[in-house]
Design a protein around this motif. Structure first.
Motif, mmCIF file in Angstrom:
data_model
loop_
_atom_site.group_PDB
_atom_site.id
_atom_site.type_symbol
_atom_site.label_atom_id
_atom_site.label_comp_id
_atom_site.label_asym_id
_atom_site.label_seq_id
_atom_site.Cartn_x
_atom_site.Cartn_y
_atom_site.Cartn_z
ATOM 1 N N UNK A 87 0.835 -1.208 0.000
ATOM 2 C CA UNK A 87 0.000 0.000 0.000
ATOM 3 C C UNK A 87 0.867 1.254 0.000
ATOM 4 N N UNK A 88 2.101 1.121 0.475
ATOM 5 C CA UNK A 88 2.976 2.292 0.588
ATOM 6 C C UNK A 88 3.634 2.665 -0.741
ATOM 7 N N UNK A 89 3.816 1.694 -1.635
ATOM 8 C CA UNK A 89 4.471 2.033 -2.899
ATOM 9 C C UNK A 89 3.468 2.715 -3.842
ATOM 10 N N UNK A 90 4.027 3.462 -4.787
ATOM 11 C CA UNK A 90 3.186 4.284 -5.667
ATOM 12 C C UNK A 90 3.172 3.705 -7.078
ATOM 13 N N UNK A 91 1.988 3.514 -7.614
ATOM 14 C CA UNK A 91 1.844 3.054 -8.997
ATOM 15 C C UNK A 91 1.107 4.147 -9.771
ATOM 16 N N UNK A 92 1.815 4.777 -10.694
ATOM 17 C CA UNK A 92 1.218 5.847 -11.498
ATOM 18 C C UNK A 92 1.136 5.399 -12.950
ATOM 19 N N UNK A 93 -0.075 5.371 -13.501
ATOM 20 C CA UNK A 93 -0.227 5.002 -14.901
ATOM 21 C C UNK A 93 0.016 6.248 -15.758
ATOM 22 N N UNK A 94 0.790 6.049 -16.810
ATOM 23 C CA UNK A 94 1.078 7.144 -17.730
ATOM 24 C C UNK A 94 0.410 6.795 -19.056
ATOM 25 N N UNK A 95 -0.333 7.709 -19.619
ATOM 26 C CA UNK A 95 -1.072 7.338 -20.818
ATOM 27 C C UNK A 95 -1.267 8.506 -21.779
ATOM 28 N N UNK A 108 -12.792 -1.542 -10.098
ATOM 29 C CA UNK A 108 -12.509 -1.493 -8.664
ATOM 30 C C UNK A 108 -11.019 -1.352 -8.401
ATOM 31 N N UNK A 109 -10.215 -1.981 -9.280
ATOM 32 C CA UNK A 109 -8.783 -1.994 -9.045
ATOM 33 C C UNK A 109 -8.116 -0.862 -9.828
ATOM 34 N N UNK A 110 -7.772 0.199 -9.134
ATOM 35 C CA UNK A 110 -7.235 1.372 -9.825
ATOM 36 C C UNK A 110 -5.818 1.677 -9.348
ATOM 37 N N UNK A 111 -5.024 2.340 -10.211
ATOM 38 C CA UNK A 111 -3.695 2.768 -9.764
ATOM 39 C C UNK A 111 -3.835 3.921 -8.775
ATOM 40 N N UNK A 112 -2.723 4.351 -8.181
ATOM 41 C CA UNK A 112 -2.790 5.471 -7.248
ATOM 42 C C UNK A 112 -3.225 6.740 -7.972
ATOM 43 N N UNK A 113 -2.808 6.853 -9.223
ATOM 44 C CA UNK A 113 -3.289 7.959 -10.054
ATOM 45 C C UNK A 113 -2.882 7.654 -11.490
ATOM 46 N N UNK A 114 -3.378 8.452 -12.422
ATOM 47 C CA UNK A 114 -2.934 8.328 -13.802
ATOM 48 C C UNK A 114 -2.655 9.734 -14.306
ATOM 49 N N UNK A 115 -1.753 9.824 -15.265
ATOM 50 C CA UNK A 115 -1.379 11.148 -15.769
ATOM 51 C C UNK A 115 -1.292 11.057 -17.292
ATOM 52 N N UNK A 116 -1.813 12.077 -17.959
ATOM 53 C CA UNK A 116 -1.925 12.023 -19.409
ATOM 54 C C UNK A 116 -0.780 12.796 -20.067
ATOM 55 N N UNK A 117 -0.145 12.168 -21.037
ATOM 56 C CA UNK A 117 0.961 12.794 -21.756
ATOM 57 C C UNK A 117 0.435 13.849 -22.745
#
Lengths: 448, 202
Positions: A87-95, A108-117
């Motif tokens: 839970x402490x590590x960060x998963x950021x989706x880049x798209x 239901x299963x989402x990354x910590x956040x996502x960021x758009x290029x």
């Protein structure tokens, strides 16, 4: 720029996952610019899994499109499945894809956040700072959840919900609360919590949560109604399709379950949990070609260490035995070493002995006979009981067969196995006996 | 089969990846030479936003896009608009001020809303004499987001709409909660004397 002294990201280990070399370089440049010192690369899905398993990074920046039919979302699901992501590590989706937002808003299963290029280093820092703040806010809760101290975890969530600092996280708090309630076995509370979320907004994941909670309470018709709404509204929400299939199986509608899973599995050919569920539905339907193909695929390709379990080999052997491919079944069963079999649960030992007795009678019958007293006395899962029933009918052991059939029909999941039980009796010309057993069970139920 | 939409979407996707590469090269140059290329990066991000907006408008026009509603901290959206626009406005001696009075999460399409607000602030910046204000508050059980400026106001009301305004209106309308739809309200003589762009979301 952001590379100031005391930078919180300077000491973090970054992993950049992207199949395109130029995109990897771009992400590294951005990560280094915000002060990251250690930036590792993974160029594909397998490479990423390997690196994360061996030395989990603090922050993962993962592109959504990974090539070879793999996506960042699959990677995330696999990491959660094998608990490789704390839970402490960060998963950021880049798209660069707008379509990923549709995924995130449904599942239901989402990354910590996502960021758009494209995005600037400052924007990445802003997003990461927010995640760090959120994780700090939930830190004590994560610890209790990990220790499975659910009562304490829920207490902490209740405090957070009522706190001023919790205002920006009220949906996340409710979501965590519902998941913890489900994990602790309190499906009624979880249902109420998901409904509270729905009272605010019709999130597909919350509606699916209601269905999951109802399923756990064995309210099958209601669960089915809820999940049908989700599947109709968000056809690309594949986990909802899995849940629908599981509910259908328990309702005794394995054909509908298989239809749903067939369709989704075609679009997600590398989701091996789904393949297992497909094999289960197909076995109940008597569609041994589909079951065998699905389980063979699982055993050959679900490549994480520990992913393929003895029950998977039993599932493949079962489909082979039923299809009367006995040599193949023998080969499958004998991949399990004797020492492994000795350490299996009684449930799996029963299945193993029952299947071996049909695949290799000269070796299996004695083992099966040795287990007979236990099979008459012990609690078994419906899958094991069906295996025992199949073999007992073949061996003409009426007492053992009828005992299993009775318990199958009395069990909570009786609907799931009813059609299979009936057709096994029919196969041996014992329809009348089956009907008598059915009457006996019905009478017992009335007396209770 | 590849539809026209697939072709457009994959073209936009590739272009955005290339723009990201360009931005990262500028970032590397900034670090190496200790210079500020913020305006060049702003132009790159504005181009990417324009590509997004065009694709979104096309999708919405063909009814092939649903909103992606996620719980969103309203202050975070305001901060991101501030981050994207303030340096650019400052370069033209204009000030952007944010006043966010909403502290809870709100269910909304974060990326589309951020884009619409970026566009509104960018437009306001073109006409403002010196000041732009982005504010967020609760009103009539909904969320109200406003962009005010001290320019001459819209030449006509409703203004002869560009893609941005049309998109803002559609986006607002598509936000539905408890049976209520969002709306776009444009006005002149706002609190700063100029145009007012306001979104109300249920």
């Amino acid at each position: 720029m952001a590379a100031l002294n005391g930078n919180p990201y300077a000491k973090k280990r970054f992993l950049v996952v992207d199949d395109q070399p130029t995109a990897r370089d771009a992400l590294r440049t951005i990560a280094q610019n915000i002060g990251a010192f250690a930036v590792e690369f993974a160029s594909n899905y397998q490479d990423a899994l390997y690196r994360i398993r061996n030395n989990a990074p603090d922050i993962i920046l993962c592109d959504y499109m990974l090539g070879e039919g793999r996506s960042g979302q699959q990677l995330l699901e696999e990491l959660r499945r094998f608990e490789l992501l704390s839970d402490e590590s960060i998963f950021m989706m880049v798209t660069g894809e707008q379509s990923y937002e549709q995924v995130v808003s449904a599942v239901e299963l989402v990354p910590d956040d996502y960021i758009i290029k494209p995005f600037s280093p400052d924007k990445l820092v802003l997003r990461l700072d927010r995640i760090v703040a959120r994780k700090a806010f939930f830190a004590d809760y994560y610890r209790e959840k990990r220790k499975q101290e659910y009562a304490r975890a829920l207490e902490l969530l209740a405090q957070k919900r009522d706190s001023e600092a919790g205002r920006p996280y009220r949906f996340e708090i409710l979501r965590q609360q519902a998941e913890t309630e489900l994990a602790s076995g309190d499906a009624e509370r979880a249902e109420a919590t998901y409904r509270a979320i729905l009272g605010n907004y019709e999130f597909p994941w919350a509606r699916a949560g209601v269905a999951r909670s109802l399923h756990k309470q064995e309210k099958l018709a209601e669960a089915r109604e809820e999940i049908e709404r989700v599947v109709a509204g968000t056809p690309n929400y594949f986990d909802a399709a899995d849940l629908k299939a599981s509910i259908c199986i328990d309702q005794g509608e394995a054909d509908e379950a298989q239809r749903v899973l067939d369709e989704v599995a075609k679009r997600t050919p590398r989701n091996y949990l789904r393949k297992r569920l497909l094999a289960e539905a197909a076995t109940l339907n008597g569609d041994m070609d589909t079951a065998r193909a699905a389980m063979a695929d699982v055993i050959a390709n679900d490549s994480m260490p520990g992913a393929v379990q003895p029950e998977d080999r039993l599932a493949l052997a079962r489909s082979q035995v039923i299809a009367n491919e006995l040599i193949a079944a023998e080969k499958t069963l004998l991949t399990l070493k004797e020492s492994e079999v000795q350490n299996l649960t009684l449930d799996l030992q029963a299945g193993f002995a029952a299947l071996l007795a049909l695949a290799v009678p000269e070796r299996g019958k004695a083992r099966f006979a040795g287990l007979r007293p236990a099979l008459l006395a012990a609690e078994l899962s419906s899958t094991a009981r069906l295996d025992v029933l199949r073999t007992a009918l073949r061996l003409g052991d009426h007492e053992l067969a009828d005992h299993q059939a009775e318990l199958l029909m009395e069990a909570d999941d009786a609907k799931k196995t009813f059609a299979s039980t009936r057709s096994l009796y029919a196969l041996h010309g014992r329809e009348v006996d089956f009907r008598n057993l059915q009457k006996k069970v019905a009478l017992k139920r009335i007396k209770h | 089969m590849q539809t026209l939409l697939d072709i457009l979407a994959s073209g936009v996707h590739d272009a955005k990846n290339q723009l990201f590469q360009a931005e990262s090269l500028l970032v590397a140059a900034e670090t190496r030479h200790g210079i500020d290329l913020g305006e060049a990066r702003y132009a790159i991000e504005a181009a990417a936003r324009r590509l997004n907006r065009t694709l979104t408008a096309y999708r919405l026009g063909r009814h092939e896009q649903a909103l992606a509603i996620v719980p969103t901290v309203v202050g975070d959206v305001c901060d991101e608009v501030l981050l994207a626009q303030r340096p650019h406005l400052a370069a033209a001696s204009k000030t952007l001020v944010v006043d966010c009075q909403v502290f809870d999460e709100w269910p909304l399409d974060r990326e589309l809303l951020t884009d619409i607000l970026n566009n509104a602030v960018q437009n306001a910046g073109r006409f403002a004499r010196s000041q732009i204000r982005l504010s967020a508050g609760l009103e009539d059980g909904g969320l109200r987001l406003t962009v005010d400026d001290d320019g001459p106001g819209y030449a006509s009301l409703p203004p002869a709409g560009g893609t941005g305004l049309k998109l803002a209106e559609t986006l607002a309308r598509l936000h539905v909660r408890h049976g209520r739809h969002g709306r776009l309200e444009l006005a002149n003589h706002g609190p700063l004397g100029g145009a007012r762009f306001a979104l109300w979301l249920p």
